[in-house]
Design an enzyme around this catalytic site. Structure first.
Site, mmCIF file in Angstrom:
data_model
loop_
_atom_site.group_PDB
_atom_site.id
_atom_site.type_symbol
_atom_site.label_atom_id
_atom_site.label_comp_id
_atom_site.label_asym_id
_atom_site.label_seq_id
_atom_site.Cartn_x
_atom_site.Cartn_y
_atom_site.Cartn_z
ATOM 1 N N SER A 254 0.984 -0.950 -0.139
ATOM 2 C CA SER A 254 -0.338 -0.124 0.261
ATOM 3 C C SER A 254 1.049 1.339 0.043
ATOM 4 O O SER A 254 0.368 2.306 -0.956
ATOM 5 C CB SER A 254 -1.386 -0.260 0.916
ATOM 6 O OG SER A 254 -0.460 -0.239 2.527
ATOM 7 N N HIS A 284 -1.768 -9.143 1.904
ATOM 8 C CA HIS A 284 -1.597 -7.367 1.943
ATOM 9 C C HIS A 284 -2.750 -7.035 3.306
ATOM 10 O O HIS A 284 -2.555 -8.435 4.884
ATOM 11 C CB HIS A 284 -1.214 -6.440 1.601
ATOM 12 C CG HIS A 284 -0.419 -5.148 1.903
ATOM 13 N ND1 HIS A 284 0.567 -4.896 3.583
ATOM 14 C CD2 HIS A 284 -0.956 -3.883 1.615
ATOM 15 C CE1 HIS A 284 0.566 -3.293 3.213
ATOM 16 N NE2 HIS A 284 -0.113 -3.166 2.796
ATOM 17 N N HIS A 330 6.733 -12.674 8.169
ATOM 18 C CA HIS A 330 6.361 -11.820 7.908
ATOM 19 C C HIS A 330 7.663 -11.150 7.228
ATOM 20 O O HIS A 330 8.465 -12.183 7.320
ATOM 21 C CB HIS A 330 6.644 -10.552 8.817
ATOM 22 C CG HIS A 330 6.590 -8.580 8.881
ATOM 23 N ND1 HIS A 330 7.525 -8.199 8.065
ATOM 24 C CD2 HIS A 330 5.511 -7.871 8.573
ATOM 25 C CE1 HIS A 330 6.863 -6.356 8.180
ATOM 26 N NE2 HIS A 330 5.923 -6.672 8.371
ATOM 27 N N ARG A 339 4.153 -4.354 16.908
ATOM 28 C CA ARG A 339 2.858 -4.187 17.230
ATOM 29 C C ARG A 339 1.881 -5.284 17.653
ATOM 30 O O ARG A 339 1.100 -4.938 18.031
ATOM 31 C CB ARG A 339 2.060 -3.266 15.073
ATOM 32 C CG ARG A 339 3.071 -2.273 14.727
ATOM 33 C CD ARG A 339 2.905 -2.073 13.623
ATOM 34 N NE ARG A 339 3.229 -3.380 12.890
ATOM 35 C CZ ARG A 339 2.538 -3.903 11.216
ATOM 36 N NH1 ARG A 339 2.081 -3.058 10.969
ATOM 37 N NH2 ARG A 339 3.099 -5.423 10.658
ATOM 38 N N ASP A 385 -1.714 -8.593 12.398
ATOM 39 C CA ASP A 385 -2.515 -9.135 11.786
ATOM 40 C C ASP A 385 -3.200 -10.783 13.106
ATOM 41 O O ASP A 385 -4.687 -10.430 13.437
ATOM 42 C CB ASP A 385 -2.827 -9.509 10.607
ATOM 43 C CG ASP A 385 -2.194 -8.033 10.062
ATOM 44 O OD1 ASP A 385 -2.984 -7.662 9.671
ATOM 45 O OD2 ASP A 385 -1.875 -8.420 8.464
#
Length: 450
Positions: A254, A284, A330, A339, A385
């Site tokens: 993105s 993504h 990742h 995160r 995620d």
């Protein structure tokens, strides 16, 4: 000229973001010019055939000022780690999560803002969050069944009609001033996307009952409110969510797409809409949707009181079925995503007994050893995620198909911040060289021949 340097702007410069950039940009322009003149021929590394065939993975080729991803330390926003940002950025309440407006200030200026500066920016964003009716009509032209990301991207494209950059370019603005209308577009876009995103959510899932913006709330709190969630804990979660998802250096799909499209002097709306279309891909941003659906499939098949052995069997079943365990691995990181860790800490603080959170904790213990045993995964650890969907689900936002829209709203802050600097620094049209397999064959044969 969009904002002349007047006495008023000088007086406001202590709290005004635009004035801060007016001071910073000439310094950074000179820094870039000096860097290019003195070190332009320095080699940054060798390009291998594996890199060319592997999606340019690991190939250093972009300037991205706002954040840097270290394989071992994780993301740093202007040099600050996520835990450091949580400590130094202003919060809505004592010991609370950082306000996204503070991160926007940090990304644009490289400086930690004061609470007064963040309050002024929050007020400015609210004043910019006006949506023309034709934007809603453009979304309403789509079937309600259209994917939320399709509806969201359509709304962003409709916002483009009011692009200040496009108007200025058509009138003949000097390239040294490109950053000024880009700034206006970017702040307008950042301010408006939560309203558009909330409209999409309420249209699809709440019978079109729209909740207006609350002029007393900050960016993250207002987004939560417009979605229909007024719990203080959910508002805190949204502040954290938007902050940690905002930027992840420039090489992800993105961010890179937004930068690439903008390099053609497409305005921020066109560039960000393109970025959203990349974010909508299952490799993504759509991964956050896939994680919660997979976790719920575990519960559906094995029940909530699943044993470690049952969980191991289900993970192996997923892998042997030719699928991946969503939320693990990742492209750059070689450790647990910071995160993920800050979301885990949020869960331990606010929802330690949630059954799905406890399952996520079990997966944290079970999946990495299995992926390590498999031997094909460079990073077996959970990424961002793996956790976000469970937190959202706990507070009532259970519609997994919508999760990527939340990601998109967050990513507007990082992409637009960098886009302003792209224009300020005069970064050129991006145009890498491509080659054919025949070319690679010939080149490699010559390279190994005596």
């Amino acid at each position: 000229m969009f904002r002349s340097v007047s006495l008023l702007s000088k007086l406001r410069s202590r709290i005004d973001l635009y004035s801060q950039l007016q001071d910073l940009i000439p310094e950074q322009q000179e820094r870039l010019k000096k860097l290019k003149a003195e070190h332009g021929k320095v080699q940054l590394g060798n390009i291998t055939v594996d890199m060319v065939l592997g999606g340019m993975r690991g190939m250093t080729g972009l300037l991205w000022e706002t954040s840097l991803l270290d394989p071992d330390e994780g993301i740093r926003f202007r040099g600050l780690s996520i835990p450091e940002c949580q400590k130094v950025l202003p919060a809505a309440k004592p010991e609370g999560e950082p306000l996204p407006e503070g991160l926007l200030w940090l990304l644009l200026t490289g400086k930690v803002p004061s609470k007064e500066q963040v309050g002024a920016l929050s007020k400015e964003l609210r004043s910019r969050a006006t949506i023309p009716d034709y934007v809603f009509k453009a979304i309403d032209a789509l079937p309600v069944s259209a994917h939320p990301m399709t509806q969201f991207a359509t709304g962003v494209m409709a916002l483009q009609v009011q692009s200040e950059f496009q108007k200025a370019y058509e009138k003949g603005i000097h390239k040294s001033k490109y950053w000024e209308p880009t700034y206006e577009d970017s702040l307008n876009l950042i301010a408006r996307v939560p309203v558009v995103a909330a409209y999409v959510y309420r249209r699809i899932y709440k019978d079109g009952q729209i909740i207006p913006l609350d002029d007393s709330l900050d960016y993250g709190g207002n987004f939560s409110h417009m979605l229909g969630f007024d719990s203080p804990k959910m508002q805190e979660l949204m502040r954290l969510y938007v902050t940690i998802h905002s930027d992840h250096e420039g090489g992800n799909v993105s961010a890179h797409t937004g930068h690439l499209v903008a390099s053609a002097l497409s305005d921020p709306y066109l560039s960000f809409a393109a970025a959203l279309n990349g974010l909508a891909g299952p490799l993504h941003g759509l991964a956050n949707q896939e994680v919660l659906l997979w976790i719920k499939s575990v519960v559906d098949e094995c029940g909530e009181n699943i044993t470690t052995e049952q969980l191991k069997e289900y993970v192996w079943k997923t892998l042997k079925g030719g699928k991946v365990v969503p939320g693990f691995g990742h492209g750059v990181l070689r450790k647990t995503d910071p995160r993920y860790m800050c979301q885990r800490e949020f869960a331990l603080k606010h929802l330690p007994n949630d059954p799905l959170f406890q399952l996520v904790s079990q997966l944290y213990e079970v999946v990495p050893p299995i992926l390590t045993e498999l031997g094909k995964v460079k990073n077996p650890w959970p990424n961002v995620d793996a956790h976000s969907g469970v937190l959202l689900n706990h507070f009532g936002l259970t519609e997994a198909r919508y999760f990527t829209v939340l990601f998109g709203v967050s990513r507007s802050i990082g992409i637009c911040s960098q886009l302003i600097w792209d224009r300020a620094l005069g970064l050129p049209l991006e145009r890498p060289k491509s080659v054919t397999m025949d070319w690679l064959d010939d080149y490699c044969k010559k390279a190994v021949s005596p």
